[in-house]
Design an enzyme around this catalytic site. Structure first.
Site, PDB file in Angstrom:
ATOM      1  N   LYS A  22      12.455  31.671 128.874  1.00  0.00           N
ATOM      2  CA  LYS A  22      13.804  31.796 128.712  1.00  0.00           C
ATOM      3  C   LYS A  22      14.369  32.912 129.739  1.00  0.00           C
ATOM      4  CE  LYS A  22      15.003  34.751 125.207  1.00  0.00           C
ATOM      5  NZ  LYS A  22      16.060  35.979 125.515  1.00  0.00           N
ATOM      6  N   ASN A  23      13.594  34.120 129.853  1.00  0.00           N
ATOM      7  CA  ASN A  23      14.334  35.127 130.552  1.00  0.00           C
ATOM      8  C   ASN A  23      14.277  34.903 132.118  1.00  0.00           C
ATOM      9  OD1 ASN A  23      15.048  36.234 128.408  1.00  0.00           O
ATOM     10  ND2 ASN A  23      13.346  37.791 128.233  1.00  0.00           N
ATOM     11  N   ARG A  92      23.808  38.274 125.006  1.00  0.00           N
ATOM     12  CA  ARG A  92      24.029  39.289 126.049  1.00  0.00           C
ATOM     13  C   ARG A  92      23.841  38.872 127.607  1.00  0.00           C
ATOM     14  NH1 ARG A  92      21.619  42.832 127.859  1.00  0.00           N
ATOM     15  NH2 ARG A  92      22.994  44.592 128.223  1.00  0.00           N
ATOM     16  N   CYS A 116      22.893  45.441 120.153  1.00  0.00           N
ATOM     17  CA  CYS A 116      22.340  44.536 119.375  1.00  0.00           C
ATOM     18  C   CYS A 116      21.365  45.540 118.486  1.00  0.00           C
ATOM     19  CB  CYS A 116      21.697  43.516 120.213  1.00  0.00           C
ATOM     20  SG  CYS A 116      20.367  43.913 121.196  1.00  0.00           S
ATOM     21  N   ARG A 121      22.057  48.795 124.726  1.00  0.00           N
ATOM     22  CA  ARG A 121      22.113  47.914 125.861  1.00  0.00           C
ATOM     23  C   ARG A 121      23.456  48.277 126.714  1.00  0.00           C
ATOM     24  NH1 ARG A 121      18.966  43.377 123.986  1.00  0.00           N
ATOM     25  NH2 ARG A 121      18.736  43.125 126.318  1.00  0.00           N
ATOM     26  N   PRO A 122      23.407  49.352 127.237  1.00  0.00           N
ATOM     27  CA  PRO A 122      24.709  49.661 128.227  1.00  0.00           C
ATOM     28  C   PRO A 122      24.394  48.693 129.516  1.00  0.00           C
ATOM     29  CG  PRO A 122      22.808  51.310 128.405  1.00  0.00           C
ATOM     30  CD  PRO A 122      22.441  50.383 127.095  1.00  0.00           C
ATOM     31  N   ILE A 123      25.698  48.683 130.318  1.00  0.00           N
ATOM     32  CA  ILE A 123      25.540  48.114 131.734  1.00  0.00           C
ATOM     33  C   ILE A 123      25.839  48.972 132.587  1.00  0.00           C
ATOM     34  CG2 ILE A 123      25.955  45.644 130.741  1.00  0.00           C
ATOM     35  CD1 ILE A 123      28.511  46.032 131.741  1.00  0.00           C
ATOM     36  N   LEU A 125      24.220  50.375 135.178  1.00  0.00           N
ATOM     37  CA  LEU A 125      23.586  50.219 136.269  1.00  0.00           C
ATOM     38  C   LEU A 125      23.763  48.923 136.874  1.00  0.00           C
ATOM     39  CD1 LEU A 125      19.954  51.128 134.850  1.00  0.00           C
ATOM     40  CD2 LEU A 125      21.342  52.383 136.352  1.00  0.00           C
ATOM     41  N   ASP A 308       8.860  43.427 124.830  1.00  0.00           N
ATOM     42  CA  ASP A 308       9.254  42.045 124.068  1.00  0.00           C
ATOM     43  C   ASP A 308       8.123  41.608 123.246  1.00  0.00           C
ATOM     44  OD1 ASP A 308      11.642  40.572 126.506  1.00  0.00           O
ATOM     45  OD2 ASP A 308      11.828  42.148 124.899  1.00  0.00           O
ATOM     46  N   ARG A 400      16.398  31.063 119.266  1.00  0.00           N
ATOM     47  CA  ARG A 400      17.006  31.652 120.396  1.00  0.00           C
ATOM     48  C   ARG A 400      15.999  31.698 121.592  1.00  0.00           C
ATOM     49  NH1 ARG A 400      20.086  36.900 120.400  1.00  0.00           N
ATOM     50  NH2 ARG A 400      20.089  36.296 122.511  1.00  0.00           N
TER      51      ARG A 400
HETATM   52  C1  EPZ Z   1      15.901  41.741 129.701  1.00  0.00           C
HETATM   53  O1  EPZ Z   1      16.877  42.556 129.227  1.00  0.00           O
HETATM   54  C2  EPZ Z   1      15.134  40.843 128.855  1.00  0.00           C
HETATM   55  N1  EPZ Z   1      16.220  39.986 128.546  1.00  0.00           N
HETATM   56  C3  EPZ Z   1      15.058  41.501 127.654  1.00  0.00           C
HETATM   57  O2  EPZ Z   1      14.550  40.594 126.611  1.00  0.00           O
HETATM   58  C4  EPZ Z   1      14.036  42.534 127.877  1.00  0.00           C
HETATM   59  O3  EPZ Z   1      13.545  43.171 126.764  1.00  0.00           O
HETATM   60  C5  EPZ Z   1      14.531  43.520 128.816  1.00  0.00           C
HETATM   61  O4  EPZ Z   1      14.799  42.843 129.862  1.00  0.00           O
HETATM   62  C6  EPZ Z   1      13.351  44.542 129.045  1.00  0.00           C
HETATM   63  O5  EPZ Z   1      12.332  43.880 129.652  1.00  0.00           O
HETATM   64  C7  EPZ Z   1      16.607  38.897 129.530  1.00  0.00           C
HETATM   65  O6  EPZ Z   1      15.868  38.807 130.405  1.00  0.00           O
HETATM   66  C8  EPZ Z   1      17.581  37.970 129.341  1.00  0.00           C
HETATM   67  P1  EPZ Z   1      17.020  45.888 130.944  1.00  0.00           P
HETATM   68  P2  EPZ Z   1      18.042  43.610 130.206  1.00  0.00           P
HETATM   69  O7  EPZ Z   1      18.327  46.085 131.730  1.00  0.00           O
HETATM   70  O8  EPZ Z   1      17.956  43.260 131.645  1.00  0.00           O
HETATM   71  C9  EPZ Z   1      18.317  50.255 130.017  1.00  0.00           C
HETATM   72  C10 EPZ Z   1      14.118  39.304 124.739  1.00  0.00           C
HETATM   73  O9  EPZ Z   1      13.654  39.475 123.565  1.00  0.00           O
HETATM   74  N2  EPZ Z   1      19.808  49.956 130.678  1.00  0.00           N
HETATM   75  O10 EPZ Z   1      15.861  45.752 131.543  1.00  0.00           O
HETATM   76  O11 EPZ Z   1      19.282  43.537 129.557  1.00  0.00           O
HETATM   77  C11 EPZ Z   1      18.499  49.369 128.662  1.00  0.00           C
HETATM   78  O12 EPZ Z   1      19.203  49.973 127.540  1.00  0.00           O
HETATM   79  C12 EPZ Z   1      15.112  40.100 125.339  1.00  0.00           C
HETATM   80  O13 EPZ Z   1      14.072  38.117 125.361  1.00  0.00           O
HETATM   81  C13 EPZ Z   1      20.544  51.020 130.988  1.00  0.00           C
HETATM   82  O14 EPZ Z   1      20.403  52.029 130.629  1.00  0.00           O
HETATM   83  O15 EPZ Z   1      17.076  44.847 129.805  1.00  0.00           O
HETATM   84  C14 EPZ Z   1      16.749  49.548 128.136  1.00  0.00           C
HETATM   85  O16 EPZ Z   1      16.664  50.896 127.705  1.00  0.00           O
HETATM   86  C15 EPZ Z   1      15.420  41.433 124.518  1.00  0.00           C
HETATM   87  N3  EPZ Z   1      21.550  50.655 131.728  1.00  0.00           N
HETATM   88  C16 EPZ Z   1      16.333  49.647 129.616  1.00  0.00           C
HETATM   89  O17 EPZ Z   1      17.257  50.006 130.529  1.00  0.00           O
HETATM   90  C17 EPZ Z   1      21.845  49.331 132.344  1.00  0.00           C
HETATM   91  O18 EPZ Z   1      22.722  49.132 133.093  1.00  0.00           O
HETATM   92  C18 EPZ Z   1      15.733  48.121 130.047  1.00  0.00           C
HETATM   93  O19 EPZ Z   1      16.711  47.157 129.948  1.00  0.00           O
HETATM   94  C19 EPZ Z   1      20.969  48.525 131.933  1.00  0.00           C
HETATM   95  C20 EPZ Z   1      19.959  48.678 131.092  1.00  0.00           C
END
Ligand code: EPZ
Length: 421
Positions: A22-23, A92, A116, A121-123, A125, A308, A400
């Site tokens: 999925k990811n 998301r 969620c 889940r900030p963005i 970065l 995960d 999902r």
């Molecule tokens: C991906 O989400 C996956 N989703 C998530 O899987 C997975 O848990 C996550 O990576 C971590 O491995 C998809 O690929 C669709 P991150 P993503 O940005 O990219 C923080 C599932 O169950 N962060 O790697 O959104 C964030 O809060 C889902 O399949 C910032 O601070 O995760 C977290 O603490 C759930 N600022 C950490 O980084 C940002 O701009 C890692 O998040 C982005 C993230």
């Protein structure tokens, strides 16, 4: 809303065919926006999130259809660059259209993704990476309004408070492949799903080196062509069923997958008494000890133990022989499954972002509530070994991310069925 009824006490024995990741497929489908030529993505799982991404691409004006395990994005241009609140709020990962829209069309209007149950889940970065390439970003009425006269390569450090970010790496990468000059992304995410995206972009003609490492080097090209790509197997689905074999004391053969992407989990399952044999066509997994041994887990970015699989691992050690400790370093609040597991007789206490799990002889079936995709899977695993029946409400979370889960488990001896509520 449907619920799942799971009757405990049946070992998982048999074969499970692992679906595409999925990811990996979500950002790859978004990356098809970087070209107007046809792209064919195969080994795509039949999941709610995939349908959502297909609907988003269609809402942008692209002609997309799913034929079996293939998604065909036909030749064409987008007719608009807006990903609406209605769409983005259900998933998301929709934010992954931001990078390709900017990369190809120099503008995008994407609803700000919400948090969620697993965390805020900030963005920040994602926006840092895009701004570094020359994108002007405005946040208005809950939308990210992004515009760029020109995209210019840059050296970008993308590490955040919790380490690298998967989708921030994806978005920055997709915005850089058609930019002028060279982009270097430092502290890039190394997850296999990011590497799969890199390989798809390379097959479209992108000039990227450093795949699988924390430093991705991109040389902008003028144009990208259409491509065909088969998505990697889902390592989280794989890991979930590996834990299923060990928690039930059964024996599974997981087809079409590899342990290469699950070395951290394999290490922990060995500690718990699991026995894993690698084959060319898949993984054979069983438990060699009569009791599940306690272990300690800390979730980290890849190749560390994946967040995960944290909830699923917790289900395993609730009936472990001793005290286990699980620390969540990626989403410190990702523990909503603890209350549900304790309702089933587990003995778990939470100290900050560390859970202490005192093994109990057995769990008892109970009505429980699914809350997020992976916590739902953890409740199914607990239900498989609990005495009596477990009723899991709100299983749309499960749909999902797990293709035909009750069918795959039933075929291996589980007693699990869905009822319409
Ligand atoms: C991906 O989400 C996956 N989703 C998530 O899987 C997975 O848990 C996550 O990576 C971590 O491995 C998809 O690929 C669709 P991150 P993503 O940005 O990219 C923080 C599932 O169950 N962060 O790697 O959104 C964030 O809060 C889902 O399949 C910032 O601070 O995760 C977290 O603490 C759930 N600022 C950490 O980084 C940002 O701009 C890692 O998040 C982005 C993230």
């Amino acid at each position: 809303m449907d619920k799942l009824i799971v009757e405990g006490g049946h070992k998982l024995v048999g074969n499970i065919c692992i679906s595409g990741a999925k990811n990996a497929c979500l950002p790859i489908l978004a990356a098809a926006l970087l070209t107007e030529e046809e792209c064919v993505i195969s080994n795509v799982p039949l999941l709610k999130d995939v349908s959502t991404m297909i609907n988003i691409l269609a809402s942008l004006g692209r002609d997309v259809k799913k034929e079996g395990d293939k998604v065909i994005i036909a030749r064409g241009r987008v007719t608009n660059v807006t990903a609406s609140y209605e769409m983005v709020s259900t998933m998301r990962a929709s934010v992954a259209v931001l990078g390709p829209l900017i990369g190809r069309y120099r503008e995008a209007k994407v609803s700000f993704p919400g948090g969620c149950v697993i965390g805020p889940r900030p963005i920040d970065l994602h926006l840092k990476g895009l701004r570094a390439l020359g994108v002007d970003i405005d946040i208005k009425e809950g939308y990210i309004i992004a515009k760029a006269k020109k995209l210019k390569g840059n050296r970008i450090y993308l590490g955040g408070h919790f380490g690298s970010s998967v989708l921030a790496t994806d978005n920055t990468l997709m915005a850089s492949v058609l930019a002028e000059g060279e982009t270097i992304i430092e502290d890039a995410a190394c997850e296999p799903e990011v590497t799969d995206l890199v390989e798809f972009l390379q097959s479209m003609g992108a000039d990227i080196s450093g795949k699988g490492t924390p430093t991705l080097r991109v040389r902008g090209v003028k144009k990208l062509k259409g491509a065909k790509h088969s998505v990697i197997p889902d390592r989280i689905e794989t890991g979930t069923y590996m834990i299923g074999a060990v928690i039930t004391g059964g024996k599974l053969f997981l087809e079409g997958t590899t342990v290469d992407h699950n070395l951290a989990l394999m290490d922990k399952l060995h500690e718990c008494g699991g026995e894993i044999k690698e084959h060319k066509s898949g993984i054979e997994i069983s438990r060699k000890t009569n009791k599940i041994k306690a272990t300690d887990v800390t979730t980290l970015t890849y190749p560390g133990f994946p967040t995960d699989l944290q909830a699923q691992m917790m289900s395993l050690v609730t009936i472990g022989d001793g005290i286990s400790v699980i620390t969540e370093k990626i989403y410190p609040e990702r523990f909503i499954h603890i209350s549900e597991l304790n309702r089933m007789g587990a003995n778990i206490i939470l100290e900050g972002s560390t859970a202490i799990i005192k093994g109990v002889p057995s769990l008892s079936g109970a009505p429980v509530m699914a809350s997020d995709l992976r916590a739902s899977a953890a409740l199914v695993l607990a239900g498989l070994v609990a005495d009596g029946k477990t009723e899991i409400a709100r299983v749309y979370h499960l749909d999902r991310g797990y293709e035909r889960i009750e069918e795959k488990l039933t075929a291996c001896g589980a007693k699990i069925y869905r009822v319409k509520e």
